[in-house]
Scaffold this motif. Structure first.
Motif, mmCIF file in Angstrom:
data_model
loop_
_atom_site.group_PDB
_atom_site.id
_atom_site.type_symbol
_atom_site.label_atom_id
_atom_site.label_comp_id
_atom_site.label_asym_id
_atom_site.label_seq_id
_atom_site.Cartn_x
_atom_site.Cartn_y
_atom_site.Cartn_z
ATOM 1 N N ASN A 78 0.805 -1.208 0.000
ATOM 2 C CA ASN A 78 0.000 0.000 0.000
ATOM 3 C C ASN A 78 0.843 1.265 0.000
ATOM 4 O OD1 ASN A 78 -2.438 -1.313 -0.069
ATOM 5 N ND2 ASN A 78 -2.488 -1.590 2.140
ATOM 6 N N PRO A 84 -1.219 -1.293 -10.893
ATOM 7 C CA PRO A 84 -2.348 -2.015 -10.294
ATOM 8 C C PRO A 84 -2.355 -3.493 -10.674
ATOM 9 C CG PRO A 84 -3.058 0.021 -11.339
ATOM 10 C CD PRO A 84 -1.627 -0.164 -11.704
ATOM 11 N N ARG A 87 -0.017 -5.180 -8.603
ATOM 12 C CA ARG A 87 -0.535 -5.048 -7.253
ATOM 13 C C ARG A 87 -1.554 -6.134 -6.933
ATOM 14 N NH1 ARG A 87 -0.252 -0.528 -3.987
ATOM 15 N NH2 ARG A 87 0.476 0.872 -5.608
ATOM 16 N N GLU A 88 -2.491 -6.358 -7.854
ATOM 17 C CA GLU A 88 -3.506 -7.395 -7.601
ATOM 18 C C GLU A 88 -2.854 -8.786 -7.490
ATOM 19 O OE1 GLU A 88 -6.837 -7.574 -6.815
ATOM 20 O OE2 GLU A 88 -6.467 -5.450 -6.447
ATOM 21 N N PRO B 84 -6.011 -2.363 -16.456
ATOM 22 C CA PRO B 84 -6.208 -3.230 -15.297
ATOM 23 C C PRO B 84 -7.678 -3.379 -14.931
ATOM 24 C CG PRO B 84 -4.508 -1.612 -14.884
ATOM 25 C CD PRO B 84 -5.145 -1.237 -16.175
ATOM 26 N N PHE B 85 -8.418 -2.334 -15.144
ATOM 27 C CA PHE B 85 -9.833 -2.325 -14.826
ATOM 28 C C PHE B 85 -10.548 -3.452 -15.577
ATOM 29 C CE2 PHE B 85 -13.714 -1.302 -13.476
ATOM 30 C CZ PHE B 85 -14.412 -0.263 -14.034
ATOM 31 N N ARG B 92 -12.293 -12.107 -13.396
ATOM 32 C CA ARG B 92 -13.460 -12.523 -12.601
ATOM 33 C C ARG B 92 -14.438 -13.355 -13.432
ATOM 34 N NH1 ARG B 92 -14.399 -7.283 -10.206
ATOM 35 N NH2 ARG B 92 -12.895 -7.564 -8.544
ATOM 36 N N PHE C 14 -3.694 8.528 -6.301
ATOM 37 C CA PHE C 14 -3.676 8.095 -4.898
ATOM 38 C C PHE C 14 -4.688 8.789 -4.002
ATOM 39 C CE2 PHE C 14 -0.522 4.978 -4.894
ATOM 40 C CZ PHE C 14 0.320 5.285 -5.950
ATOM 41 N N PRO C 84 -7.774 2.134 -10.825
ATOM 42 C CA PRO C 84 -8.130 0.732 -10.603
ATOM 43 C C PRO C 84 -7.807 0.275 -9.181
ATOM 44 C CG PRO C 84 -6.876 0.994 -12.626
ATOM 45 C CD PRO C 84 -6.846 2.315 -11.937
ATOM 46 N N PHE C 85 -6.748 0.810 -8.637
ATOM 47 C CA PHE C 85 -6.340 0.451 -7.300
ATOM 48 C C PHE C 85 -7.459 0.764 -6.298
ATOM 49 C CE2 PHE C 85 -4.100 -0.766 -3.937
ATOM 50 C CZ PHE C 85 -3.136 0.042 -3.378
ATOM 51 N N ARG C 87 -10.427 1.423 -7.052
ATOM 52 C CA ARG C 87 -11.616 0.736 -7.521
ATOM 53 C C ARG C 87 -11.726 -0.661 -6.904
ATOM 54 N NH1 ARG C 87 -14.692 1.969 -11.992
ATOM 55 N NH2 ARG C 87 -13.235 3.457 -12.878
ATOM 56 N N GLU C 88 -10.623 -1.384 -6.900
ATOM 57 C CA GLU C 88 -10.644 -2.722 -6.315
ATOM 58 C C GLU C 88 -10.956 -2.665 -4.811
ATOM 59 O OE1 GLU C 88 -10.596 -5.978 -7.434
ATOM 60 O OE2 GLU C 88 -10.964 -4.945 -9.312
ATOM 61 N N TYR C 91 -14.635 -2.033 -4.514
ATOM 62 C CA TYR C 91 -15.330 -3.284 -4.851
ATOM 63 C C TYR C 91 -15.289 -4.248 -3.665
ATOM 64 C CZ TYR C 91 -16.624 -7.497 -7.388
ATOM 65 O OH TYR C 91 -17.254 -8.638 -7.789
ATOM 66 N N ARG C 92 -14.091 -4.391 -3.070
ATOM 67 C CA ARG C 92 -13.917 -5.327 -1.957
ATOM 68 C C ARG C 92 -14.711 -4.891 -0.722
ATOM 69 N NH1 ARG C 92 -8.105 -5.625 -2.440
ATOM 70 N NH2 ARG C 92 -8.128 -7.217 -4.058
ATOM 71 N N ARG C 151 -7.415 3.343 12.579
ATOM 72 C CA ARG C 151 -6.541 2.337 13.176
ATOM 73 C C ARG C 151 -7.216 1.706 14.404
ATOM 74 N NH1 ARG C 151 -2.412 -0.978 11.683
ATOM 75 N NH2 ARG C 151 -1.919 -2.055 13.587
ATOM 76 N N TRP C 154 -9.871 -0.657 13.356
ATOM 77 C CA TRP C 154 -9.310 -1.904 12.849
ATOM 78 C C TRP C 154 -8.914 -2.824 14.011
ATOM 79 C CZ3 TRP C 154 -4.260 -4.105 12.832
ATOM 80 C CH2 TRP C 154 -4.100 -5.200 11.958
ATOM 81 N N GLU C 215 -8.462 -0.450 6.395
ATOM 82 C CA GLU C 215 -7.082 -0.151 6.780
ATOM 83 C C GLU C 215 -6.227 0.062 5.525
ATOM 84 O OE1 GLU C 215 -4.358 -3.012 7.918
ATOM 85 O OE2 GLU C 215 -3.240 -1.712 9.249
ATOM 86 N N SER C 216 -6.456 -0.763 4.542
ATOM 87 C CA SER C 216 -5.705 -0.666 3.295
ATOM 88 C C SER C 216 -5.941 0.682 2.615
ATOM 89 C CB SER C 216 -6.118 -1.838 2.399
ATOM 90 O OG SER C 216 -5.766 -1.624 1.081
ATOM 91 N N VAL C 219 -4.093 3.438 4.717
ATOM 92 C CA VAL C 219 -2.644 3.465 4.531
ATOM 93 C C VAL C 219 -2.297 4.179 3.235
ATOM 94 C CG1 VAL C 219 -0.610 2.032 4.085
ATOM 95 C CG2 VAL C 219 -2.189 1.401 5.904
ATOM 96 N N LYS C 220 -3.043 3.856 2.171
ATOM 97 C CA LYS C 220 -2.752 4.456 0.878
ATOM 98 C C LYS C 220 -3.012 5.952 0.854
ATOM 99 C CE LYS C 220 -4.846 0.879 -1.090
ATOM 100 N NZ LYS C 220 -5.802 0.293 -2.042
#
Lengths: 222, 222, 222
Positions: A78, A84, A87-88, B84-85, B92, C14, C84-85, C87-88, C91-92, C151, C154, C215-216, C219-220
């Motif tokens: 991170n 990316p 990263r994944e 990447p998107f 998936r 970022f 995308p970073f 974005r994931e 999504y998660r 933090r 978490w 948390e991820s 951090v970013k």
């Protein structure tokens, strides 16, 4: 020289810089930690019931070490600039190594928790497959940097997965559809052993995910 | 003309080029392969026990074909430049199609492995839902290229998922909380059937993940 | 000034823009919706069997509300430009909040479907852990925008997860390896309760995934 600049950027997008390669020693340590846990698991499934709790406690300690390594990888992931895409892959690799160790720890814990007596022989086969997969993974990790011998590793883990799957199928059949000459287990024992057998199969599946992710990294970096 | 260049790059980021669209025929083939497997599964759950092994073997063969297609998609994904998107979507989509077929194969295998006699009628309902979801998916895949009729497909698969879920709930209730007038199954039979029923429900869930991913691609590309 | 332009682009990569921060109110609403469902679940596991169906129906309604919120987040995610970073991560986060609620709804449904009588006390502990995790999550979500106190959140959710895990382990042990002085349950009841206990543990695990993702992001963005 705009095209040279563009070239450099594309290079950045598809190759990890030396700084980013700092991930790989962490993956090697995570895989070696799993080898240690798989060794304790192998001893545990061969031990007398009275000898199991101390071995399960060691697996638990190694799982904590693994959690720390996963966390270190995620924090590094991170805070470092990588594309990316990579990263994944790194996320998936760290997660699947974590999944392996979680499943090994859970299986060791449940064997003790459920006060199981004798274990079916197939469980030793499963534990042995996991140990061999762990060693193959630990040997492959340093190759991530040079992209050496990774295809061989992938083929090896896939063949171990098939071996584990066969042991798993036979264990399920013997538990749920025993032949007439087998002395039947009581149903609670069936449930306990089934859960352990399934958890060990999850660990084997997670090793396959590790190998698939490594292959994916290797193809991209080639 | 820097702005035009930027425009092109943005365009690249959100639309697949003709080259990248080469994924879609592979997805169509993967979905048609699942249709073939679901057809064998439907026959298997209606067959006499003696007729099941040959049908399960065909499902196994189709699963190997599916593995090859998944591998082909993944190799293509790793060797082609896409953003990447889109890449995560493709990953998936391929993974969830693979999950569908793995679950269908596992269910077929277990029915034979456990030497089950009669199956509850609800399992035929589950198999039929899977076959209809497979056909809907195979019909939708060519639409990915033109982004045609995908909303209709998504609604259709979600309604099939609800139908499958209802059959699943009723099967679980009849297995675990049978009404007084049902002749009770022995517990090992309950465990065997429960596992098969759960595996078929996993296949239905994986079809829903396929549909959600397709919808996600469609929204982005629209 | 090419370097300034590059700086801006890196900044975009970022940090979420104000527009993109529009996700966070949706996450707060999703988490508050889970609090409401966890409150109904807590009542349900304490209620007489006759009082359960109405509470399970409320959980079902809240799950539909949650599905709508997840869908709204996904549509927004697919129509907005973010890296995308991020974005994931989004999504998660949306997926794991959805997983929490699905598991809560499934547990509530199964308690009614299986016509269970008394529930083991450990299930109330699990439900209480979920309610506290839901409240911690709902309190943390507005902090995503300012990156405040995340933090602490978490650490809190991880400690709740440990508490839930302990209750889960004890429930499994009591179900599968009861001590001599416990009156044994019939096997179908063991199977029913085991399924509910496992589903509640899945909800606790999904809360941990939510916290890890938060948390991820923190951090970013720090």
């Amino acid at each position: 020289m705009p095209s040279a600049v563009t070239g450099t950027k594309l290079h950045m997008a598809f190759r990890l810089t030396p700084h980013e390669r700092g991930f790989y020693p962490l993956f090697t340590r995570a895989a070696e930690n799993i080898v240690a846990a798989a060794e304790e698991l192998t001893k545990l499934v061969a031990a007398e019931p009275s000898g199991r709790p101390v071995l399960a406690a060691r697996v638990k300690d190694l799982e904590h070490t693994g959690d720390d390594l996963t966390h270190e990888i995620m924090v590094k992931l991170n805070s470092v600039f990588v594309t990316p895409f990579d990263r994944e892959d790194i996320y998936r690799l760290a997660s699947s190594l974590d999944d392996v160790l979680d499943a090994i720890e859970e299986a060791a814990d449940r064997i003790v928790l459920y006060r199981l007596d004798a274990l079916p022989a197939g469980i030793s086969v499963q534990a042995d497959v996991l140990l061999r997969a762990a060693r193959a993974t630990a040997s492959a990790m340093p190759g991530l940097e040079k992209l050496d011998s990774l295809r061989e590793y992938w083929v090896h883990v896939n063949s171990l997965e098939d071996e584990g799957d066969e042991a798993y199928r036979e264990l399920l059949r013997d538990l749920l559809a025993p032949t007439n000459d087998a002395s039947p287990l009581d149903v609670l024992t069936v449930l306990k052993i089934k859960e352990i057998v399934e958890t060990l199969e999850e660990a084997a599946d997670a090793f396959e995910t590790v190998a698939n992710t490594v292959e994916s990294i290797a193809v991209k970096e080639a």
